[in-house]
Structures are given as C-alpha cells and as structure tokens.
Design an enzyme around this catalytic site. Structure first.
Site, PDB file in Angstrom:
ATOM      1  N   GLY A 125       0.829  -1.198   0.000  1.00  0.00           N
ATOM      2  CA  GLY A 125       0.000   0.000   0.000  1.00  0.00           C
ATOM      3  C   GLY A 125       0.864   1.249   0.000  1.00  0.00           C
ATOM      4  O   GLY A 125       1.946   1.275  -0.577  1.00  0.00           O
TER       5      GLY A 125
ATOM      6  N   HIS B 220       4.809   1.266  12.260  1.00  0.00           N
ATOM      7  CA  HIS B 220       3.973   1.880  13.307  1.00  0.00           C
ATOM      8  C   HIS B 220       3.944   0.903  14.471  1.00  0.00           C
ATOM      9  O   HIS B 220       3.891  -0.312  14.272  1.00  0.00           O
ATOM     10  CB  HIS B 220       2.561   2.125  12.760  1.00  0.00           C
ATOM     11  CG  HIS B 220       1.605   2.714  13.758  1.00  0.00           C
ATOM     12  ND1 HIS B 220       1.965   3.706  14.645  1.00  0.00           N
ATOM     13  CD2 HIS B 220       0.290   2.479  13.980  1.00  0.00           C
ATOM     14  CE1 HIS B 220       0.906   4.043  15.377  1.00  0.00           C
ATOM     15  NE2 HIS B 220      -0.116   3.302  14.993  1.00  0.00           N
TER      16      HIS B 220
END
Length: 342
Positions: A27, A109
């Site tokens: 992505g 993250h």
C-alpha cells in the site's frame, strides 16, 4: 531533553544490503519501502496474499512477489506495512513460524507491539522504521535525491545490532538524508494516535465542520463558508509547515493575527485541553486500542455509520461542486493510509 538525530554519515549502508528484506503489503508505505530499498541495492521481495490485486502493480514496478509465508521464510528482515487491524492474524498464521533466531521483525507503526497484540520470540530483533510522511512522498523525495524524516525504535535487541540495522534500513529508504530521530515503540504509538485523534484529523475536521455550520446557520452562503473554513486551511497550514506558527503569523495581516491570538484560545480552551488529556489517557491505557479492535472484529458497523454521516455532510456537497471549478486540485486525490507513516 532534545531528541537524538542521525544522518547519512551515522548509518552503515552495508548492514541492510547484506540482509534480505520482505515487505509485507504493497500500500502507501509498502510500495515506497520496497522500491526505495531495491534502488539502494537491498535484496527485497514483496509478500502478498494469494489473489492480491497489488501483485500486478508490484511486478510491473520490477519487484519480486511471493506469498506472505514464502516471503517471511526467505527474508532476514520482515517489515509489516499492512493495516494495524490485519497484522496480528497475518503474523500468527503466515509469519510467526518463520521467525528464527537472527531474524528481525520490523514495523512502520508501533500499534501491535505497544498493545501486545503481537508477541515476538525473544530470539529476534524487533525494530521500527517509520517515515513521517505518506508513502507517495517517501517515494517521490527519494527519486528526487532527498528524503522524508523518519523515526526508529528498538523494542527487542536479540542480536546486539538492532539499532544499527534500523538506522541502516532508514538510510536505504532515504530518511537519513533528511534526519532520523530515535524514539520508543510506546512514544511513537501514543503520540501518533493522539496527533491523529486530537489535532491532525479529529481536531481539524471537527473544527472545520463546526465553523462551516456556524456560518451557514447564520445565513451566509455555503460556498463562502467552504472557502473560509476549509479551502483556506491549506494556505495557513503550508505557512506553519514552512515557518512555524510565528512565521505564519508574520505572513498574515495584523487583523488576522489579532483575531488569532485573542479569539483562538476561546475556541480551543482549557476545556478542550482537558478533553485532549482524556483522549491521551484512553490511548495510554489501551482503551482506544481495545475499542478499535472490537469495532473492527464486529464488522465496523458504528465506524461505517460515522463515515457515511461525514460523507453526507453539506460541506462535502458544496466542496465537490467548488473543487470541480479548480482542476489544479487533482493531486489531493491519492489516498494516504497513515498520516504519520503507520
């Protein structure tokens, strides 16, 4: 205490070039990491689910694509870039069995490590490399010879080289050209979620909608309300991005600046800050994470209702009509999956 910042001279490019890297997902962040690493001389593959629509895109870009399990087995460093809510199941079913001693599990993250959804073996390194910008910007700046700043963190240092590995990886995606800041998984996750919820996304969108509604309800034209409360936000934010708040105030009129310093604190006041503290506490205690995971696993009914309500707001209809008059705004249509890289 000031943050430690690293640059190209601090990184050893050979470390990541001597490792095999699997980027899981293709992505916003995944495509940028994979292409930048490849062009930096790093052996890299993309790991995707069977039948993924992204396979053709990755292969067209010259990348090797494997199944997630094959990629994890092949690689020394496995970077997870898919959505937070999908990482746990993917790790447990496809990746965990391939995480042998000497390997490294990397994240863009810290959500799944901070909230203990993924619990890696003590035999592997657990690191984070999180560019502070969307993937298309990470990619574009790299091709232009620059880079987007990034943060790195080490949660688990089984090899004794985890920090050097994270810094070498950051350098290979172009981040060391701009600056790499060291943090922790907890600090990155908590500040990132807070920024999104209270300021960057939740705070800004709620403020914009409330301002628009206030003007329209007072009888002003919706088009004028849109320009004043949404369209011009970019002009002000760009000034802040380039010169800080003081620099922005220097660039606007004295009338605007006086209104800023005297009226702004009446809108965002002590009561607002108290609510921000409650939001931060919900993040720190894991309440938000539990709520979001539960919402996701139960079909996202409330989330979809809120999303639909936002899309039906009058400001969206007015905005669509006005933006059609401004074809130069097309660059904003690319979806950004994570405001700060997750």
């Amino acid at each position: 205490m000031a943050a430690k910042v690293y640059y190209e001279a601090d990184a050893d490019p050979s470390i990541i070039r001597n490792r095999k890297v699997a980027i899981i997902g293709y992505g916003s962040q995944g495509h940028a990491h994979a292409l930048n690493l490849k062009e930096s001389g790093v052996p890299v593959v993309v790991g995707l689910r069977e039948g993924s629509k992204s396979k053709a895109k990755a292969e067209a870009a010259g990348l090797t694509v494997k199944t997630i399990g094959e990629a994890a087995k092949w690689a020394d460093v496995i970077m997870l870039t898919m959505p937070d809510t999908e990482q746990k199941q993917t790790y447990e079913t496809e990746i965990k069995k391939h995480m042998k001693k000497g390997k490294a599990l990397a994240f863009a993250h810290g959500f799944n490590i901070r909230f203990k959804r993924i619990r890696p073996s003590k035999l592997i390194d657990v690191i984070m490399i999180a560019p502070k910008g969307p993937g298309h910007l990470v990619r574009r700046t790299y091709t232009e010879g620059g880079g987007v700043p990034a943060i790195i963190a080490v949660e688990q240092d089984a090899s004794g080289q985890a920090h050097a590995l994270a810094l070498s990886y950051a350098d290979a995606i172009g981040a060391a050209r701009a600056g790499v800041i060291e943090t922790t998984f907890s600090e990155e996750t908590e500040t990132d979620l807070f920024g999104e919820q209270a300021v960057l996304c939740g705070g800004v969108t709620s403020l914009v909608q409330a301002g628009f509604e206030t003007l329209v309800e007072a009888g002003y034209q919706p088009e004028m309300a849109y320009f004043e409360c949404l369209h011009e936000v970019k002009l002000i934010v760009d000034l802040m991005y380039e010169e800080g708040i003081a620099g922005m105030r220097y660039s606007i009129s004295d009338t605007a600046e006086y209104g800023d310093v005297t009226r702004g604190p009446r809108v965002v006041n002590a009561k607002t800050k108290l609510e921000m503290k409650k939001i931060l506490k919900e993040i720190q205690t894991g309440k938000f994470a539990k709520e979001w995971i539960a919402e996701s696993e139960s079909g996202r009914v409330r989330f979809n209702e809120l999303r639909a309500a936002g899309a039906e707001h009058q400001i969206e209809k007015v905005g669509a009509e006005l933006r059609a008059m401004m074809p130069f705004l097309g660059a904003g249509k690319q979806k950004v999956s994570d405001v700060s890289g997750g």
